[in-house]
Design an enzyme around this catalytic site. Structure first.
Site, PDB file in Angstrom:
ATOM      1  N   SER A  95       0.860  -1.197   0.000  1.00 25.70           N
ATOM      2  CA  SER A  95       0.000   0.000   0.000  1.00 25.70           C
ATOM      3  C   SER A  95       0.889   1.238   0.000  1.00 25.70           C
ATOM      4  CB  SER A  95      -0.932   0.010   1.217  1.00 25.70           C
ATOM      5  OG  SER A  95      -0.204  -0.181   2.411  1.00 25.70           O
ATOM      6  N   ASP A 133       6.278  -6.666   2.421  1.00 27.82           N
ATOM      7  CA  ASP A 133       5.426  -7.196   1.347  1.00 27.82           C
ATOM      8  C   ASP A 133       6.262  -7.423   0.094  1.00 27.82           C
ATOM      9  OD1 ASP A 133       2.837  -7.923   0.888  1.00 27.82           O
ATOM     10  OD2 ASP A 133       2.033  -5.878   0.839  1.00 27.82           O
ATOM     11  N   LYS A 163       5.631 -11.098   3.234  1.00 23.95           N
ATOM     12  CA  LYS A 163       4.225 -11.415   2.936  1.00 23.95           C
ATOM     13  C   LYS A 163       4.081 -11.560   1.431  1.00 23.95           C
ATOM     14  CE  LYS A 163       0.634  -8.261   3.172  1.00 23.95           C
ATOM     15  NZ  LYS A 163       0.012  -8.370   1.839  1.00 23.95           N
ATOM     16  N   GLU A 165       0.912 -12.529  -1.696  1.00 25.08           N
ATOM     17  CA  GLU A 165      -0.507 -12.744  -1.967  1.00 25.08           C
ATOM     18  C   GLU A 165      -0.723 -14.042  -2.742  1.00 25.08           C
ATOM     19  OE1 GLU A 165      -2.221  -9.342  -3.929  1.00 25.08           O
ATOM     20  OE2 GLU A 165      -1.604  -7.963  -2.338  1.00 25.08           O
ATOM     21  N   GLU A 232      -8.370 -10.690   3.705  1.00 24.22           N
ATOM     22  CA  GLU A 232      -8.835  -9.339   3.343  1.00 24.22           C
ATOM     23  C   GLU A 232     -10.194  -9.368   2.646  1.00 24.22           C
ATOM     24  OE1 GLU A 232      -5.961  -6.728   1.522  1.00 24.22           O
ATOM     25  OE2 GLU A 232      -7.505  -5.253   0.978  1.00 24.22           O
TER      26      GLU A 232
HETATM   27  O1  KIV Z   1      -0.252  -3.477   1.471  1.00 21.37           O
HETATM   28  C1  KIV Z   1      -0.840  -3.481   2.550  1.00 21.37           C
HETATM   29  O2  KIV Z   1      -0.836  -2.514   3.297  1.00 21.37           O
HETATM   30  C2  KIV Z   1      -1.551  -4.716   2.906  1.00 21.37           C
HETATM   31  C3  KIV Z   1      -2.468  -4.663   4.079  1.00 21.37           C
HETATM   32  C4  KIV Z   1      -3.689  -3.944   3.707  1.00 21.37           C
HETATM   33  C5  KIV Z   1      -2.735  -6.008   4.619  1.00 21.37           C
HETATM   34  O3  KIV Z   1      -1.392  -5.702   2.264  1.00 21.37           O
END
Ligand code: KIV
Length: 338
Positions: A95, A133, A163, A165, A232
């Site tokens: 994000s 991420d 993390k 997806e 989510e």
């Molecule tokens: O990118 C992000 O901030 C996320 C969260 C919303 C879990 O993946």
């Protein structure tokens, strides 16, 4: 059909800028901040430093049925305040693309950009368990590519876990990374990096088939070795049932109260954006940083224009003798050039 959107504190600035007097008693001034320049470090570990959160801590919270707290941070100050506030986990989410870099969506953000922001967050985060991420394009081609990216996140980004997806189809990738000793946080349900194939930001798991797919994805991610997963934009009932079927924590965002923990994007929950911006239904706004920043910066601007700022207390003192000496020399110089 439901369409959802995914998702500086003044405290440090209260520090005096030069050490002429003691700081207020509630402020502990680290030695590194006693300097005469505005280019001061933002601070060190909280004075009340806690034991760093590890995978074991998260498992223990899960076993005790104590909700796990997670928030995003995208730079040193936002990570610093999240860590001080006692968050269990800090996520450098992609994000970042929208809320810190002004991009349209997450597909644009690069690995190098994620690494830069992970490093600054890691420097500030002494207690919380950090997650970086993996951005779109850094892990989908092959498990080997994903492992290479995950290693960079740990070695260069200095975070503690990664993390990514995806569900069942990502199981071999998750397994490859976890086998190398890097903890993986899964992310199922609405996966924003795949918005184009999902037909936009849509709530997932609303039909029986979609709820079953979600459960199968979650089980596959768990089986592959993830230590937890983000759920989510899923109906609360479905998220609660999926959580019950798992033996690892779920961290919900737009997934109701039956998850093992919650995550929010910091900029969203702080209200660090101008009025009128669309906010997804699940976001609770706990602050209004925009309004406070706007007030403070506008006041600063007005005070500069009227010369109310800087006031004498914002200036450095000098001796009267040196000053009159200096004035005398200027006079002399002026006279000499006439
Ligand atoms: O990118 C992000 O901030 C996320 C969260 C919303 C879990 O993946």
């Amino acid at each position: 059909m439901n369409i959802v959107q995914t998702s500086s504190s003044r405290v440090a600035r209260a520090l005096p800028r030069f050490p002429t007097s003691s700081p207020p008693s509630h402020i502990r001034l680290p030695v590194a901040q006693v300097r005469w320049s505005s280019h001061s470090p933002l601070g060190a570990a909280p004075a009340h430093a806690r034991k760093p959160v590890t995978i074991n801590t998260l498992q223990s919270l899960y076993r005790k049925n104590e909700p796990i707290t997670m928030i995003t941070a995208h730079d040193f100050p936002s990570a610093h305040v999240a860590d001080h506030a006692g968050m269990d986990m800090v996520l450098v989410g992609d994000s970042l693309a929208m809320v810190a870099l002004g991009m349209e969506d997450t597909s644009e953000v690069l690995m190098e950009e994620m690494l830069l922001h992970c490093r600054s967050v890691a420097r500030a985060t002494k207690g919380a368990f950090t997650v970086g991420d993996l951005p779109m394009g850094a892990y989908e081609i092959a498990p080997e590519q994903a492992l290479e990216s995950a290693i960079r996140m740990i070695k260069e980004g200095r975070v503690k876990s990664v993390k990514l997806e995806g569900g069942k189809e990502m199981a071999p990738t998750i397994s490859k990374i976890t086998t190398a000793g890097i903890p993986v946080l899964g992310h199922v349900g609405l996966t924003p990096q795949r918005q184009n194939s999902l037909g936009g930001f849509r709530v997932q798991g609303k039909s029986t088939a979609s709820a079953m797919k979600l459960l199968e994805d979650a089980l596959a991610v768990q089986e592959a070795g993830a230590y937890a997963m983000v759920l989510e934009a899923v109906p609360a009932e479905v998220a609660a049932l999926v959580t019950k079927e798992l033996s690892i924590p779920t961290i919900g965002i737009g997934a109701g109260n039956g998850c093992s923990g919650q995550v929010l994007v910091q900029v969203d929950m702080l209200g660090h954006f101008p009025p009128g911006r669309f906010l997804p239904k699940f976001v609770k706004q706990y602050g209004n940083v925009w309004e406070e920043s706007l007030r403070a910066i506008s006041q600063y601007g007005a005070e500069v224009k009227t010369r109310a700022y800087p006031a004498p207390e914002h200036t450095y003192p000098m001796s009267k003798e040196v000053l009159s000496d200096f004035e005398r020399l200027i006079e002399k110089k002026r006279a000499g050039s006439e």
